[in-house]
Design an enzyme around this catalytic site. Structure first.
Site, short mmCIF file in Angstrom:
data_model
loop_
_atom_site.label_atom_id
_atom_site.label_comp_id
_atom_site.label_asym_id
_atom_site.label_seq_id
_atom_site.Cartn_x
_atom_site.Cartn_y
_atom_site.Cartn_z
N HIS A 118 0.81 -1.22 0.00
CA HIS A 118 0.00 0.00 0.00
C HIS A 118 0.84 1.27 0.00
O HIS A 118 0.34 2.35 -0.27
CB HIS A 118 -0.98 0.00 1.17
CG HIS A 118 -0.39 0.22 2.52
ND1 HIS A 118 -0.13 -0.80 3.40
CD2 HIS A 118 -0.03 1.35 3.16
CE1 HIS A 118 0.36 -0.30 4.53
NE2 HIS A 118 0.43 1.00 4.40
N ASP A 148 0.26 -7.71 1.72
CA ASP A 148 0.62 -6.29 1.70
C ASP A 148 2.13 -6.10 1.61
O ASP A 148 2.70 -5.24 2.28
CB ASP A 148 0.06 -5.57 2.93
CG ASP A 148 -0.05 -4.07 2.71
OD1 ASP A 148 0.19 -3.61 1.58
OD2 ASP A 148 -0.36 -3.34 3.68
N SER A 221 4.92 2.44 7.72
CA SER A 221 4.52 1.33 6.85
C SER A 221 5.69 0.84 6.01
O SER A 221 6.35 1.63 5.34
CB SER A 221 3.41 1.77 5.91
OG SER A 221 2.18 1.80 6.55
#
Length: 484
Positions: A118, A148, A221
């Site tokens: 993402h 992910d 992230s």
């Protein structure tokens, strides 16, 4: 002498021993299992210095069609609260370029970099910034939205510093960990904490998250979670937060999952997961009781469409107890084991069928290819001419009109649920109008009398529940209902 005791504890033991001797009691100290408590590291500075050159900041940019604004945009497709934020300029009309920030880490001296999918999703420009301040453009090698994870590649004129994956299965709840990344665009930042929990599942079939209280925020992230040896044991992916900031509940995809995905992306540019070709569910205590099982373990086969499992002889109602020589704990455990198994090779699968075990050889297919086929949803059925009320359900045999409405073949058999008592156990367990019951007690049912016979057999056998096989659209699952 008892080792590793504090002076106060030793003093208390001496006093207790003296008191016991004075009172004339015998004192017997049973040997206890050795428990060691380790203090916090004196400093994380050496570890930070060691791994910093391999941790990177990632900036991506993409053209967006709508007007930009100064609010953060959370991308779709990431679990829970994404650790990611877009920073846009003042609101303007028309398409314009938007930048986003994330983190990553180098895993080889020739420039392979791991991050979250993402972080780079839909980006047309990816820039990697190293701890030294050096910046390089990156190209996308491959992505895996299911975990992910994304793999990038940069070209450098000299070998890059890199970090290695550790064995996440060795991490224990309470072990120290350290996170590093680019929180809220503030640049390289370090936080430390412990492993709070293991084996967390958020929403994916292959989830194996390490939960940590190390501070993780948006922008972290794709960054690494390290053990105290400087090995990556997780990729920081998500947080649980009511306000978007860290409250000490962060999730990192375990390195043992990530390493396998990265190897496939590096080799093929995509994932290549094994496919067994069954629809499965956990064996609940009620299902275990209805099947006469000693324990609620294994994966219950609810449906076997065309595919490897059907060709190998696996049937609906089988309980898969071992796969490739290893015990199967539950449906999720089997899903992960199958995904990691080699495609095109025969794998031994042990099933429990009608109280006996059978070993079948299954040649696995590739999941990505199988997922290209979708099954259309069905419409609810109308009432048939005959009805029966039992177990909180109003039922009717499957007729031609119902088959047409459900999109079933002319040979399909079963009992259609016309109504569900909202106060019943059936309602609580999710049975709905239009569901089709095809098996009861692992035997096919076509008439209302078949259902009555199966319920009577279960009662006569001392069972407290009966097992129903339900079909809804293209899905099938087992449900145990009480018959007391």
């Amino acid at each position: 002498m008892v080792p590793d005791l504090t002076p106060s504890i030793r003093s208390a033991l001496r006093s207790s021993t003296l008191l016991a001797l004075v009172l004339g009691f015998g004192l017997s100290l049973a040997p206890a299992s050795e428990v060691q408590a380790f203090g916090a590291p004196e400093s994380f500075a050496e570890l930070v210095q060691k791994i910093s050159p391999a941790v990177v900041n990632i900036t991506t940019s993409a053209m967006i069609a709508g007007p930009a604004n100064n609010r953060p945009i959370v991308p779709e497709g990431s679990p829970l609260e994404d650790l990611f934020r877009d920073f846009n300029g003042p609101g303007q009309r028309g398409p314009q370029r938007s930048e986003a920030l994330g983190s990553g880490f180098v895993i080889s001296e020739d420039g392979y970099i791991v991050t979250n999918n993402h972080v780079i999703e839909n980006a047309d420009d990816i820039t990697i910034e190293f701890f030294s301040g050096k910046k390089l453009k990156a190209k996308l090698v491959g992505t895996d939205p299911k975990t992910d994870i994304a793999l990038l590649k940069v070209d450098s004129d000299k070998p890059l510093e890199f970090v290695s994956f550790g064995n996440s299965d060795l991490m224990r709840v309470g072990d120290w960990v350290m996170a590093m990344g680019n929180p809220l665009g503030q640049g390289f930042s370090v936080s430390a904490g412990i492993v709070s929990a293991r084996g967390r599942v958020l929403q994916g079939s292959y989830d194996d998250y390490i939960q940590t209280d190390a501070a993780i925020n948006r922008g972290n992230s794709g960054g690494p979670l390290f053990n105290m040896d400087g090995q990556v044991i997780g990729v920081n992916t998500a947080i649980l937060s009511p306000n978007g900031g860290s409250i000490g509940i962060g999730f990192s995809m375990s390195s043992n999952v990530v390493a396998k995905v990265v190897d496939q992306l590096k080799q093929f540019g995509t994932t290549r997961r094994g496919w067994l070709g069954v629809r499965i569910q956990d064996v609940s205590p009620e299902i275990a009781e209805s099947l006469g099982l000693d324990a609620a373990a294994g994966a219950l086969v609810a449906d076997v469409p065309d595919g490897p499992a059907k060709e190998a002889g696996i049937r609906a109602g089988d309980v898969i107890t071992r796969f490739a020589g290893q015990e199967v704990a539950d449906a999720g455990d089997l899903t992960r084991r199958v995904a990691d198994a080699p495609i095109g090779e025969a794998v031994p699968v042990i099933v429990l069928r009608e109280g006996k075990t059978e070993t079948l050889q299954v040649t696995l297919g590739r999941r990505e290819e199988a997922e290209a086929t979708a099954t259309p949803a069905s419409a609810p059925a109308d009432a048939g001419p005959k009805q029966m009320e039992t177990l909180g359900l109003t039922l009717a045999p499957l007729d031609d009109e119902a088959r047409a409405r459900l999109g079933l073949e002319a040979s399909a058999q079963g009992l259609v649920i016309l109504k569900v008592d909202p106060t019943s156990e059936a309602s609580t367990k999710g049975l709905m109008e239009g569901d089709l019951i095809t098996k009861v007690g692992q035997q096919a049912v076509a008439r209302l009398q078949d259902l009555e016979d199966r319920i009577k057999e279960a009662r006569d056998g001392g069972r407290k529940s009966v097992l129903l096989l339900l079909r809804r659209g293209g899905d099938a699952r087992y449900v145990a209902l009480s018959i007391e």
